[in-house]
Design an enzyme around this catalytic site. Structure first.
Site, PDB file in Angstrom:
ATOM      1  N   GLU A 287      13.195  11.337   3.085  1.00 52.77           N
ATOM      2  CA  GLU A 287      13.515  10.852   1.908  1.00 52.77           C
ATOM      3  C   GLU A 287      12.928  11.963   1.113  1.00 52.77           C
ATOM      4  O   GLU A 287      11.573  12.605   1.202  1.00 52.77           O
ATOM      5  CB  GLU A 287      13.630   9.061   1.170  1.00 52.77           C
TER       6      GLU A 287
ATOM      7  N   CYS B 219       1.182   0.516  -1.007  1.00 49.98           N
ATOM      8  CA  CYS B 219       2.239   1.413  -1.534  1.00 49.98           C
ATOM      9  C   CYS B 219       3.616   0.907  -0.390  1.00 49.98           C
ATOM     10  O   CYS B 219       2.933   0.672   0.984  1.00 49.98           O
ATOM     11  CB  CYS B 219       1.571   3.281  -0.893  1.00 49.98           C
TER      12      CYS B 219
ATOM     13  N   CYS C 204       9.823  17.238  -3.521  1.00 51.98           N
ATOM     14  CA  CYS C 204       9.348  16.826  -2.907  1.00 51.98           C
ATOM     15  C   CYS C 204       9.331  16.280  -1.724  1.00 51.98           C
ATOM     16  O   CYS C 204      10.086  16.007  -1.394  1.00 51.98           O
ATOM     17  CB  CYS C 204       8.544  15.455  -3.790  1.00 51.98           C
TER      18      CYS C 204
ATOM     19  N   CYS D 268       4.497   5.420   8.104  1.00 48.60           N
ATOM     20  CA  CYS D 268       3.426   6.343   7.024  1.00 48.60           C
ATOM     21  C   CYS D 268       2.053   5.261   7.899  1.00 48.60           C
ATOM     22  O   CYS D 268       2.085   4.001   7.790  1.00 48.60           O
ATOM     23  CB  CYS D 268       2.891   6.549   5.557  1.00 48.60           C
TER      24      CYS D 268
END
Ligand code: SAH
Length: 338
Positions: free
Chosen positions: A88, A115, A101, A108
């Site tokens: 995204e 997060c 961004c 990750c």
């Protein structure tokens, strides 16, 4: 076939020579691809024979757009990559211009507790082309002129630094999008050796470090990477960065209710920063039902802010864009993975 979105200007020159063309053709192709956002070679002022050779040897492998959610302040894009993975990106609509961004990895591995990206275990790094494709895709879809880039989407950019630097080389090239290096910010959770590497690289962009805690003990409870690098090491690297480049470093601090938001935390944070050329960017936590954390109440955020101000620390508060479209890291992907 060579994917054109993966080539820096210099790499395109070399590829042209490889296929028996003059390297100077890059000066016609690059502005067409990035200025005109063309994804075919038709119409370029080149001989038919050259055009045919370009078509034979180069492809435009942009990611496929799966979903866009728009709001007044931010548009969120979901892309499908060649191997079916999704990533995204966000178009942030600031008063001063449009910023993209970008994500740097699929998932990750840093595992920050607050997060959602951390829940999407990293499957692989993004290629240069897949990062370029996010920006080109958004520029085309929105019709906006992209003035800046935040390397702050899903993933830890320092774990994929070689590709990120290639991507930045493409974004900044004067014959391409020509985005100023000072309009690009990279955010890292603090991979110390890579901070030095970025400082000494050809593209020392603005550096933001996700601090989120004023001491190692607290930081370890919310960011596993704190066990690898201490705050002392991170601050030393940050000091090197700001001194070498004569630039202020941003220290990001997300406000987690009852976790890292006390006056005492603010005092210790001020001490940690000392006289360094840095400022704190206070970030409202973008909460979701499954995250297990809440954003600090407004009064607490202001209290924290006041302590830093009184201690003479530079501090800003990031406007929270896109709350209503789940624009925080990983929220859109996390939603589609389920
Ligand atoms: N891996 C890099 C860049 C991606 S995250 C890094 O850690 O800096 C970009 C920033 O958003 C980081 O500061 C991260 O801690 C923060 N963040 C993650 N989830 C968030 C959320 N739900 N609300 C607000 N900020 C968040």
């Amino acid at each position: 076939m060579t994917d054109i979105y993966g080539l820096t200007y210099e790499a395109l020159e070399a590829e042209l020579v490889n296929i028996g063309e003059k390297s100077s053709r890059a000066g016609i192709i690059y502005p067409a691809v990035y200025g005109g956002l063309a994804d075919v070679f038709d119409g370029l002022p080149l001989k038919g024979e050259t055009l045919a050779r370009l078509r034979e040897n180069f492809s435009f492998d942009a990611p496929e757009l799966l979903d866009v959610r728009t709001s007044e302040t931010a548009d969120k894009y979901l892309w499908k990559l060649n191997d079916g993975c999704t990533v995204e990106s966000v178009l942030m609509k600031h008063e001063f211009g449009y910023n993209v961004c970008v994500s740097t990895q699929v998932g990750c591995n840093m595992g920050c507790k607050f997060c959602l990206s951390g829940r999407l275990r990293r499957r692989r790094d993004l290629t240069v082309s897949e990062m370029t494709g996010q920006v080109v895709g958004i520029a085309k879809h929105s019709g906006c002129r992209i003035g800046g880039i935040s390397v702050m989407g899903i993933g830890e950019p320092m774990e994929n630094l070689a590709n990120v630097l290639g991507f930045i080389g493409i974004m900044t090239h004067p014959k391409g999008l020509a985005i100023g290096i000072k309009h690009i910010t990279l955010s890292t959770c603090g991979i110390v050796p890579k901070i030095y590497e970025l400082a000494d690289s050809a593209y020392p962009v603005n550096l933001a470090i996700s601090l989120h805690a004023p001491d190692d003990a607290l930081r370890e409870t919310i960011m596993p990477v704190a066990k690898r690098y201490t705050l002392a090491e991170i601050m030393e690297a940050a000091r090197y960065y700001s001194e070498k480049l004569n630039r202020r470093v941003t220290l990001e601090y997300v406000m987690l209710d009852g976790v890292n938001d006390s006056d005492e935390c603010a005092e210790r944070l001020a001490e940690l920063i000392g006289g360094m050329n840095a400022y704190v960017n206070i970030i409202r936590y973008n909460s979701s039902p499954e995250s297990g954390f809440k954003c600090s109440p407004h009064e607490r955020i202001m209290g924290f802010y006041d302590v830093l101000k009184k201690r003479g620390v530079g501090v800003t508060m990031r406007r929270s864009l896109g709350d209503d479209i789940s624009a925080a890291c990983g929220q859109l992907s996390a939603g589609t993975e389920k």
